[in-house]
Design a protein around this motif. Sequence first.
Motif, short mmCIF file in Angstrom:
data_model
loop_
_atom_site.label_atom_id
_atom_site.label_comp_id
_atom_site.label_asym_id
_atom_site.label_seq_id
_atom_site.Cartn_x
_atom_site.Cartn_y
_atom_site.Cartn_z
N GLY A 49 9.48 7.51 10.80
CA GLY A 49 9.32 8.17 11.91
C GLY A 49 8.37 9.64 11.99
N THR A 54 6.87 0.28 20.21
CA THR A 54 6.09 0.97 18.94
C THR A 54 7.21 0.77 17.91
OG1 THR A 54 4.65 2.45 20.03
CG2 THR A 54 5.41 2.82 17.62
N VAL A 105 5.21 8.67 13.60
CA VAL A 105 5.37 8.22 15.16
C VAL A 105 6.18 9.50 15.99
CG1 VAL A 105 6.94 6.81 16.46
CG2 VAL A 105 5.60 5.81 14.55
N LEU A 142 -2.53 18.21 3.06
CA LEU A 142 -3.26 16.79 3.29
C LEU A 142 -4.56 17.02 2.43
CD1 LEU A 142 -2.59 16.00 7.15
CD2 LEU A 142 -1.53 14.83 5.21
N LEU A 171 9.22 1.60 14.58
CA LEU A 171 9.62 2.67 14.14
C LEU A 171 10.11 2.63 12.64
CD1 LEU A 171 10.41 6.06 14.63
CD2 LEU A 171 12.46 5.25 14.90
N ILE A 227 10.07 14.91 3.78
CA ILE A 227 9.24 13.83 4.34
C ILE A 227 9.14 12.68 3.45
CG2 ILE A 227 6.76 13.36 5.09
CD1 ILE A 227 8.34 15.00 7.01
N MET A 284 -4.18 -4.93 12.21
CA MET A 284 -2.71 -5.43 12.70
C MET A 284 -2.67 -5.90 14.16
SD MET A 284 0.08 -3.99 11.45
CE MET A 284 1.67 -4.00 11.83
N THR A 288 2.15 13.31 -4.80
CA THR A 288 1.18 14.39 -4.30
C THR A 288 1.51 14.64 -2.68
OG1 THR A 288 -0.55 12.81 -3.43
CG2 THR A 288 -0.70 13.58 -5.74
N GLU A 340 3.24 -7.75 15.17
CA GLU A 340 3.24 -7.73 13.79
C GLU A 340 4.16 -6.76 13.37
OE1 GLU A 340 -0.19 -10.60 12.03
OE2 GLU A 340 -0.78 -8.70 12.47
N ILE A 341 4.87 -7.25 11.91
CA ILE A 341 5.32 -6.33 11.13
C ILE A 341 4.74 -6.31 9.71
CG2 ILE A 341 7.52 -5.68 9.93
CD1 ILE A 341 8.95 -6.81 12.40
N VAL A 382 -0.04 1.53 7.97
CA VAL A 382 -0.42 1.10 9.18
C VAL A 382 -0.76 2.23 10.19
CG1 VAL A 382 0.67 0.12 11.46
CG2 VAL A 382 1.44 -0.90 8.99
N ASP A 412 -2.23 8.99 1.61
CA ASP A 412 -2.51 9.01 0.06
C ASP A 412 -2.45 7.81 -0.66
OD1 ASP A 412 -3.21 11.84 -0.31
OD2 ASP A 412 -1.34 12.20 0.57
C1 FAD Z 1 5.12 17.38 7.50
C2 FAD Z 1 4.11 16.18 7.09
C3 FAD Z 1 3.57 15.89 5.92
C4 FAD Z 1 2.63 14.86 5.70
N1 FAD Z 1 2.14 14.75 4.36
C5 FAD Z 1 1.47 13.73 4.37
C6 FAD Z 1 0.53 13.62 2.94
O1 FAD Z 1 0.74 14.52 2.27
N2 FAD Z 1 -0.03 12.42 2.62
C7 FAD Z 1 0.14 11.36 3.64
O2 FAD Z 1 -0.55 10.55 3.18
N3 FAD Z 1 0.63 11.39 4.80
C8 FAD Z 1 1.46 12.71 5.28
N4 FAD Z 1 2.26 12.70 6.03
C9 FAD Z 1 2.23 11.50 7.22
C10 FAD Z 1 3.40 10.51 6.86
O3 FAD Z 1 4.58 11.04 6.22
C11 FAD Z 1 3.06 9.34 6.26
O4 FAD Z 1 1.96 8.73 6.85
C12 FAD Z 1 4.34 8.38 6.16
O5 FAD Z 1 4.02 7.35 5.33
C13 FAD Z 1 4.44 7.56 7.43
O6 FAD Z 1 5.53 6.68 7.25
P1 FAD Z 1 6.60 6.42 8.23
O7 FAD Z 1 7.54 5.58 7.68
O8 FAD Z 1 7.23 7.80 8.56
O9 FAD Z 1 5.93 5.99 9.46
P2 FAD Z 1 6.32 5.83 10.92
O10 FAD Z 1 6.09 7.37 11.61
O11 FAD Z 1 7.57 5.60 11.31
O12 FAD Z 1 4.90 5.01 11.48
C14 FAD Z 1 3.61 5.09 11.18
C15 FAD Z 1 2.86 4.16 11.95
O13 FAD Z 1 3.10 2.99 11.30
C16 FAD Z 1 3.75 1.99 12.08
N5 FAD Z 1 4.77 1.29 11.21
C17 FAD Z 1 5.42 1.80 10.22
N6 FAD Z 1 5.95 0.86 9.31
C18 FAD Z 1 5.78 -0.35 10.04
C19 FAD Z 1 5.86 -1.82 9.67
N7 FAD Z 1 6.39 -1.81 8.39
N8 FAD Z 1 5.17 -2.53 10.24
C20 FAD Z 1 4.19 -2.37 11.18
N9 FAD Z 1 4.29 -1.07 11.55
C21 FAD Z 1 4.55 -0.07 11.13
C22 FAD Z 1 4.30 2.71 13.34
O14 FAD Z 1 4.58 1.86 14.41
C23 FAD Z 1 3.44 3.80 13.41
O15 FAD Z 1 2.31 3.69 14.30
C24 FAD Z 1 2.95 13.77 6.46
C25 FAD Z 1 3.78 13.89 7.77
C26 FAD Z 1 4.48 14.98 7.94
C27 FAD Z 1 5.15 15.01 9.01
#
Ligand code: FAD
Lengths: 288, 799
Positions: A34, A29, A37, A193, A31, A106, A161, A100, A165-166, A117, A124
Motif C-alpha cells: 500500500g 486495484t 497505492v 529516491l 493492494l 516503508i 500487466m 537503499t 493479473e497478479i 508493478v 530501486d
Molecule cells: C516514504 C516513501 C519512500 C519511498 N522510497 C522508495 C525508494 O527509495 N525506492 C523505491 O523504489 N520506492 C520507494 N517508495 C515507493 C514504494 O514504497 C515502493 O515502490 C514499494 O515497493 C511499493 O510496494 P507496495 O507493496 O507498497 O505496493 P502497493 O502500493 O501496494 O502497490 C503498488 C502498485 O502495484 C500493484 N501491485 C502490488 N503488488 C502487486 C501484485 N503482486 N500483483 C499485481 N499488482 C500488484 C498495485 O496495484 C499498485 O498499482 C517509497 C514510498 C514511500 C511512501
Amino acid sequence: MYVPDFEYHAPNTVAEACAILAELGDRATVLAGGTDVLHKMKVGKLAPEHLVSLKNLDELREIREEPGRVVIGALASHNQIYTSQLLQRRYLSLPMAAHTMASNQICNLGTVGGNIVNGVPSADLPPILIALDASIRLTSAKGERTMPLEDFFWGSAQTRMEPGEILTEISIPDQQTTGSTYLKFGLRRSGALAVAAAAVSVQVSGDTLHAVRIVLASAAPTVLRVADAERSLIGRRIDDELLAEAGQFAAQASRPRDSIRGSAEYRKNLVGVLTKRALKKAIDEGHA
Amino acid sequence: MSDNHSVIGRSVPRIDGPEKVTGAAKYTGDLKFPNMLYGKILTSPHAHARILSIDTSEAERLPGVKAVITHKDVPTLKYGLSPARWDESIFCSDKVRFVGDKVAAVACLDEDTCYKALKLIKVEYEVLPAALDFLHAMDEGQPQVHEEYARNINTEIHQEFGDVEKALAEAHHVRTDTFVGQRTYQSPIEPHSAISMWDAEKLTIYSSTQSPHYFQHYIAREFDMPMGDVRIIKPYLGGGFGGKLEPTGLEFAGAVLAKLTGRPVRTFYDRAEMFAHNRGRHAQYMEITTGVDKNGKILAAKANFLMDGGAYTSLGIASAYYAGALLPLTYEFDNYQFDMFRVYTNLPACGAQRGHGAPQPKYAFESHLDNVAADLGIDPMDIRIINARRPNTVTPNDFRVNSCKIKECLERVRVMSDWDEKKKNLPLGRGIGVATGSFVTGAGYPIYRTDLPHAAAFIKVCEDGTAATLYTGSVDIGQGSDTVLCQMAAEAMGYRYEQMKIVAADTEITPLDFGAYASRQTYMSGAAVKQAGEEVKRQILEMASVMLGLPADDLECDDGQIFSKSRNVKSLSFEEVARKHFVLRGPLLGRGSYTPPKLGGSFKGAAVGTSPAYSFGAQVGEVAIDEETGEITVVGIWDVHDCGKVINPRLLHGQVHGALYMGMGEAVWEEVLFDDKGRIKNAELANYRLLTAVDMPPITSEVVDSYEPSGPWGVKEVGEGATNPTLGMFSNAIFDAMGVRVNSLPLSYEKVWRALKEKREREEIAKREDAQRGLAPQVPVPLETVPLESEEPVYANPS
Ligand SMILES: Cc1cc2nc3c(=O)[nH]c(=O)nc-3n(C[C@H](O)[C@H](O)[C@H](O)COP(=O)(O)OP(=O)(O)OC[C@H]3O[C@@H](n4cnc5c(N)ncnc54)[C@H](O)[C@@H]3O)c2cc1C
C-alpha cells in the motif's frame, strides 16, 4: 489528505483473488504493502472502487532456492529481501539494493511486487533484478504466463500487466555472473529516491569481460538497459579507461529529464559516473 | 557568586522524559472532547486572484457538515504579528494573494467529511497576474499584492552608522560579493493544531503555540474581547522553530466554528498545509561590501539586502531589521551601513525561523570574509580572530555587549578541529571552513508595544513540603525549558529538582510570559523563576529561624536541608519547615517577574536586535567532496559556544546538535520550490529534504567558561545562536575543498558539481590558450590565491 471511500476485499487464495479481479475488472486495484497505492489515493491520483488486498496470501511472501533458480514471492517486503540469508549468500547486490530504499517503516510494508508493478523509473529493485536476468510470473483467472522482467516495462509507468493479473513471483536463474551491484545516487542517506542509479552484472574471466548487463534507473521514462554500453565492453581487457568509456556510452543512451531532484544534464553525468563505478565494484568485489 | 550549585550545572533528566518516550504525552492533536467537531480551511488554488463568488450551499447540505463559514461570518479586522503591518484577514473577501490563502472553513463530524465538504464549496475566481519573483517585485508594472503598498514594498530600511564612504575610501582593500539565500521551512514534526471551545462568553483554545500570551492578546483583539475571557493552553508541543509564534486561521476560524456550532472544534494543518501557511525563512538577495586594512581588520561594512516576504507581513518586519542589526556583533567595526527592502510577493508569507534573520546574512558575510582573507593571503581563522569582538563593547548600532568570548571560542575551535594541521595538509576535495555567530538572549522589547514584564513566575510549595510546583507562562516546545526552569527554581529555593512539578503555558493558571522565541526563556523566564525561588527560600529561612532560635542570616538552605552556617546544630528538612510555615503563616508562595532594562539607541528601528545579553559561537566543519558528482560528505563539525553559565549541559549540547541539524539542512539540502504558478512543488518530506539521523556527522560541542553579569547565575542563550554560523561554515569548507564558491543557498550537490565543471572548463580554455601562445604550463597556484569564481546567483534549483 484523506483516502476516498472504497470497498475492501482480502481473499485467502490466489485463485480467489484472481476470481475477484476478473469479476471487478478495472474497478479494482490490487493492494500489497500500500505504500504507493494509498499515497496515490490520498493525493487524488487514484480512486478505485475496490481494493483487493493480497495480505492473506502468505505463500507469496516466501524466498526460496529451487533447482536452477532462486524464487522470490511477490509479497516479499524490502526488509525481507534485505535480511534474507539466502539472497545475501547468492546475490548480495539485491539485499543491498533493498537497503537503499525509503525508510525502515516503508521497507517493512513495501513489497518487491509493488515496486515492479508500480512501474516508475525510479524504482530501486527492477534494475538489479534485470541485471540478474530475473523473470516474473503473472497469474490470472485465465491462467499463468512468465516473461523476462526486462520485457515487462515499456513506457513511463506503463507495464505489460493485463487487467485481472497478479504478479506472483520473481525468479533469478542460476548464472555464470561473477559479480553484480546497484549504485544509487540519492540526495540524502535515507529516504531518498534515486536521482540516477545503475545496476550491473558482470562475468569476468582473467582480465576480460565475457558478459555484462547495465541497467539504469531514473535515467529515462522507464528502467533502461543500455545495450551499446554493454557491447562496448565484451571481450575487451578491463581497465579504468574502458570502464569510463562504458560510462560515457551509458550516459549517451540515457534520456533523463529535468526534475525536482536534478537537471537532465546533471543526471546524465551521474549515469556515467555510476555506471563506471558500478562496473568497477562488481568486477572487484563480486556480488556486492 | 559561588560556583557550588546543587541543582544547576547538572544534566538532570528531562522532567517530561518518561511521558514523551512512553508515548503518554498528549499533544494538541491527541486531545478529544465530548461532541468535538473537526474543522478544515479551504484555501486558494491561485497565487493571485479576485474572488467573484463563493457558494457554500452544496457543502452545507452534505450529511455530517455542521457549519460552513466565509468572510461574511467572521470579524473583518486585519491581524498580524508585527503591529506596524496588520495585513491578514481571517478569510479573504476580495482577493486571494497566494496558493494557500484562506477562503472558507467547515466544521464536520469527522475529518473525512471535512475534505469532502471542502470540495463542494464553489469559489469563482478571476485569476490575476502574480508577482512571483522577489527580485523584480518592486519593478514598474508588477502586479500589486496589496493595493495600499506601492511597488510591493513591505519594509524599507536605510541605516548608517559612522562614515562608511570615508572608511572605504581609506581602506587598503575593498571587496563586494553577492549571495542569495533560499526559502526554507521550519518543518516541526508536530503539525499545527488547535481546539477551540466556548463556555458562554469565554473562549478556550488548546493550541500548539510557542506563545500563549501573544495568541491570547491577538485573539482577544480580533474578537474584541477582554484578554481575561480568552484562555490559551499549550499541551505538549512537538517543535516550532518560529513557525508557531502567531495565531493562524486554525485559531480564528476554529473559534468562530465553535461559537456557531456550540461544540468544541479541532482544526489542524496537514503537512502540505503547513508548508502553505509557512512563515519560514525568507529568500534573500544579499550584497556585502567591506573595506579592510592590510592586516584584514574590517574598517567598514555595507549590507544591501532584498527579502522575499511573501503575501503577508507575519513577523517579517522584525526579520528584515534583524538581518542587518545582528551583523556587526561578532566582529568589531565602527562604520556600518544597512539597506533593506522586504517586498511582497504572491507566495506564502515568511516569518521568523530559528536564528531569526541572522543565518543567511551570516552566510553572506562569512563567505565574503573568506574571500577577503583569500585576497589578502590571510588564514580564515586569523582574520576572524583579528576582528573578534571584545567584551564590554558597543556595536555601531548601539547594542551593548557585556560578556563576549568569541575570541576564546575561535581559539578553542582551532585547536579542537586541528585547524592548522588540516589547513596545510588536506588533499584537494577535502576542505575545512570556519564561521562565527551571535544571537540575542531574548528581545529587548516585546512584539507589540506594552509595558508588561516579559516574564513572571510563581512557586507554590505543597502544604507538607514534599513537592513544589512552578507556575510559569513559559513554553516548552521541546527545547527543555520546563526542565531547566525547574532546576533554576530548585536551586534558588535550596530544594531538590526531583521534587519539582511544573504547570506551564496556560494563560489562566500561569503568570504572563511572552513565550518561546528570540532565545529568551532560560534568561528571562529564568530571572523571574529565580526571584520566585528566592522569595520561597527567604520565607523558609525566616520560619527555620523561629524554629531553631537562630538568626535567619546565619541559616542556609541547600538540597532540601536547612542548617546553620556557623554553629554545629541539628539541621531541619525543607519539608518540616515548609509544613510549619503552612500551619503558622499560610500558603508558602514565591513570586517573581522580569523586565529588561531600557536598551538600544534612538534611531528608527533601534529597538530590533537589542537584548540584555548576546551569545557567541564559532564552528568549524570539514567536508569531503566527490568531484564527479558534487556530493558533500560532512566529515566532522566542531562547535564552541559562549552561552554564559550552563544550567543543563546535556540539554545545551542537544540544542547545539539540533541547531546544527537545521543549519546543515539549510546549507546544503533544504529548499522550498515553486512552480511558475506559485504552487509549492515539494510540500512534503520526500522532496523537501530534511536530513535524517544517518546523515548527521560526528559533532564535537564544547562551551567556553563564561559568565554573563546581567543574567540569572550568569546565563545566556544557545538554542538559536547555534544555527547562525553553520551556513557560512559550509560555504567556506566547500570553498576550501574545491577553490570554487557557490554563491547561492542551498549549496546543493548539483551546484557544487556545476561550479567544478565550469572551473575545469575555464582551466581547459586557459591551458589551450597558453599552449597556443607557446607558454610553458603554469605551476598550480595554492588554493587560497585562486581567483574567485563567482557563479551567477541562482535562486531555485534547475528543475
Ligand atoms: C516514504 C516513501 C519512500 C519511498 N522510497 C522508495 C525508494 O527509495 N525506492 C523505491 O523504489 N520506492 C520507494 N517508495 C515507493 C514504494 O514504497 C515502493 O515502490 C514499494 O515497493 C511499493 O510496494 P507496495 O507493496 O507498497 O505496493 P502497493 O502500493 O501496494 O502497490 C503498488 C502498485 O502495484 C500493484 N501491485 C502490488 N503488488 C502487486 C501484485 N503482486 N500483483 C499485481 N499488482 C500488484 C498495485 O496495484 C499498485 O498499482 C517509497 C514510498 C514511500 C511512501
